[in-house]
Design an enzyme around this catalytic site. Sequence first.
Site, PDB file in Angstrom:
ATOM      1  N   ARG A 115       0.812  -1.230   0.000  1.00  0.00           N
ATOM      2  CA  ARG A 115       0.000   0.000   0.000  1.00  0.00           C
ATOM      3  C   ARG A 115       0.843   1.278   0.000  1.00  0.00           C
ATOM      4  NH1 ARG A 115      -3.929  -1.035   4.830  1.00  0.00           N
ATOM      5  NH2 ARG A 115      -2.422  -2.683   5.267  1.00  0.00           N
ATOM      6  N   GLY A 155       2.468 -15.720   7.627  1.00  0.00           N
ATOM      7  CA  GLY A 155       1.847 -15.244   8.858  1.00  0.00           C
ATOM      8  C   GLY A 155       2.873 -14.935   9.938  1.00  0.00           C
TER       9      GLY A 155
HETATM   10  C1  UD1 Z   1      -1.186  -8.284  13.473  1.00  0.00           C
HETATM   11  C2  UD1 Z   1      -1.794  -9.132  14.586  1.00  0.00           C
HETATM   12  C3  UD1 Z   1      -2.998  -8.402  15.176  1.00  0.00           C
HETATM   13  C4  UD1 Z   1      -2.562  -7.043  15.683  1.00  0.00           C
HETATM   14  C5  UD1 Z   1      -1.868  -6.260  14.565  1.00  0.00           C
HETATM   15  C6  UD1 Z   1      -1.274  -4.998  15.115  1.00  0.00           C
HETATM   16  C7  UD1 Z   1      -1.439 -11.496  14.012  1.00  0.00           C
HETATM   17  C8  UD1 Z   1      -2.036 -12.695  13.432  1.00  0.00           C
HETATM   18  N1  UD1 Z   1      -2.206 -10.417  14.034  1.00  0.00           N
HETATM   19  O1  UD1 Z   1      -2.149  -8.182  12.471  1.00  0.00           O
HETATM   20  O2  UD1 Z   1      -3.547  -9.135  16.240  1.00  0.00           O
HETATM   21  O3  UD1 Z   1      -3.675  -6.318  16.152  1.00  0.00           O
HETATM   22  O4  UD1 Z   1      -0.783  -7.030  13.997  1.00  0.00           O
HETATM   23  O5  UD1 Z   1      -0.791  -4.223  14.060  1.00  0.00           O
HETATM   24  O6  UD1 Z   1      -0.315 -11.511  14.442  1.00  0.00           O
HETATM   25  N2  UD1 Z   1       4.967 -10.195   8.955  1.00  0.00           N
HETATM   26  C9  UD1 Z   1       6.027 -10.984   8.583  1.00  0.00           C
HETATM   27  N3  UD1 Z   1       5.789 -12.187   7.989  1.00  0.00           N
HETATM   28  C10 UD1 Z   1       4.548 -12.618   7.782  1.00  0.00           C
HETATM   29  C11 UD1 Z   1       3.454 -11.815   8.164  1.00  0.00           C
HETATM   30  C12 UD1 Z   1       3.699 -10.611   8.758  1.00  0.00           C
HETATM   31  O7  UD1 Z   1       7.187 -10.601   8.762  1.00  0.00           O
HETATM   32  O8  UD1 Z   1       4.419 -13.730   7.244  1.00  0.00           O
HETATM   33  C13 UD1 Z   1       5.230  -8.908   9.594  1.00  0.00           C
HETATM   34  C14 UD1 Z   1       4.730  -7.746   8.793  1.00  0.00           C
HETATM   35  O9  UD1 Z   1       5.736  -7.262   7.915  1.00  0.00           O
HETATM   36  C15 UD1 Z   1       4.402  -6.739   9.883  1.00  0.00           C
HETATM   37  C16 UD1 Z   1       3.982  -7.606  11.066  1.00  0.00           C
HETATM   38  O10 UD1 Z   1       4.522  -8.886  10.808  1.00  0.00           O
HETATM   39  O11 UD1 Z   1       5.540  -5.997  10.265  1.00  0.00           O
HETATM   40  C17 UD1 Z   1       2.482  -7.687  11.254  1.00  0.00           C
HETATM   41  O12 UD1 Z   1       1.927  -8.296  10.112  1.00  0.00           O
HETATM   42  P1  UD1 Z   1       0.551  -7.831   9.518  1.00  0.00           P
HETATM   43  O13 UD1 Z   1       0.248  -8.637   8.336  1.00  0.00           O
HETATM   44  O14 UD1 Z   1       0.541  -6.357   9.352  1.00  0.00           O
HETATM   45  O15 UD1 Z   1      -0.441  -8.255  10.696  1.00  0.00           O
HETATM   46  P2  UD1 Z   1      -1.859  -7.664  10.979  1.00  0.00           P
HETATM   47  O16 UD1 Z   1      -2.818  -8.277  10.079  1.00  0.00           O
HETATM   48  O17 UD1 Z   1      -1.789  -6.198  10.997  1.00  0.00           O
END
Ligand code: UD1
Length: 478
Positions: free
Chosen positions: A16, A81
């Site tokens: 985004r 995830g």
């Molecule tokens: C996540 C949380 C949610 C919380 C929110 C706060 C989970 C399942 N959910 O949701 O409860 O309220 O953050 O912002 O944890 N990332 C990785 N690898 C992955 C997926 C994500 O490195 O496979 C990193 C992303 O780059 C980011 C962070 O993890 O920095 C959070 O990931 P994101 O997909 O934004 O999670 P949310 O859906 O926002």
Amino acid sequence: MENVTVIVLAAGGGTRMKSKTMKVLHPVAGRSMIGHVLRAVQAVEPERVVAVVGHQREQVGPHITELLPGALLAVQETQDGTGHAVRVAVEAAAAAGPVRGTVLVSAGDTPLLRGESLREFVEEHAASGRAVSVLTGRVANPFGYGRIVRDADGGVAAIVEEKDATDEQRRIDEINSGILAFDADFLLGALPRLTNDNANGEYYLTDTVKIARQDGLSVGAHMVDDVSQTEGANDRAQLAELHRQLNARTVTAWMKAGVTVMDPATTWIDDDVVLERDVTILPNTQLLGATVVREDAVVGPDTTLKDCEVGEGARVVRTHAELAVVGDGATVGPFSYLRPGTQVGATGKVGAFVETKNAVLGEGAKVPHLSYVGDATIGEGTNIGAGTIFANYDGVNKHHTVVGKHARTGSNNTFVAPVTIGDGAATGGGTVVRQDVPPGALVVPGATQRVIEDWVLERREGTAQADAARSARSESTD
Ligand code: UD1
Ligand code: CA
């Protein structure tokens, strides 16, 4: 604090942002978003920091290594995830040494995160003996966040993601900040038990809460008043908003430390800037990079300083400057452009419509009007006439010009570098100086340059100019 492993998640795509620059590398107040996080986590004195990289890791990895050479990089090939990301991190950490004590997990895009908040959170977690602690807060609009589902006793029963939540759960306004602390032994055992049977088909780190509860272990929440400090920026509009908030925090802190800021809304101060007491910042001013402003200096309005040092009591008005030093009591502007390598001496002056580059001006030296000073050394007490060009470039190479001390050069001069103008020398208006001018001489324009020896000694007796010329002459005859 003992044995804290910090995991920073930075593998996500950040599509985004619509940018060729990876999301966590976008700067906020002079530091990348992940740079802010890596700095904040230092407050827990981590034994090890592991960064999970994936998308554009060829950009992100070197940046992290530059900021924190000791950080471990764990590569998550596919973004399955947050639970999967932490598993990858823990495997990388375990390969480097035992993972024990507390594991703190944070996202990499939260520039407002405060070190003290993390420290309090980790201290409380470690003292509580919990398997999992969640940093939570209440928000006006919880949309998109994982909701904190509490049981009858107020304990944390589960974290439910937006897409998996019931209508009733969606009304919960206590959210998961995304920052969690774990007992390391529990986490190592729980990660392989995560499944991806949810709306996103991802391994959720937040499901560790349910696992702990099933195992009869304790889970707790640590609620912070300003959960906004854990907000991430997903697009440019949020990036600007976080920058505004961080800036407001910084400006307020400087005002509390004794700095006058006339218009906080139009004053932008980067994170690494240092301001001393009784500095005054006027509207529309940006202080960037590692800029330092000393006591009683006045900066602005309409000024941008990047990596500059402004001396005590100096005045810098409507100026753009980078990698420049302004001496104590000096004045710069209005409408000055100081480029890298500029040093304005104490009580000196760089005036209106003057550009300088790689120019060292001695104490009290002045370039008051309409000039370009490139690759020059100007001695103390010297005055450069209006409209002077230091012609430093012959089309191939750059050359240096030296003007001695207490010289007086006329208006509309050109100094064709390399050339030296001696101490206490003078030049007439419109002179193009192509050959060195001896100390105390007057040079006036002509078909050939005419040097009038001792002109200053005879006509300027009793001035600093003549004194400087005389002492330079006697030195050269000694
Ligand atoms: C996540 C949380 C949610 C919380 C929110 C706060 C989970 C399942 N959910 O949701 O409860 O309220 O953050 O912002 O944890 N990332 C990785 N690898 C992955 C997926 C994500 O490195 O496979 C990193 C992303 O780059 C980011 C962070 O993890 O920095 C959070 O990931 P994101 O997909 O934004 O999670 P949310 O859906 O926002
Ligand atoms: Ca997010």
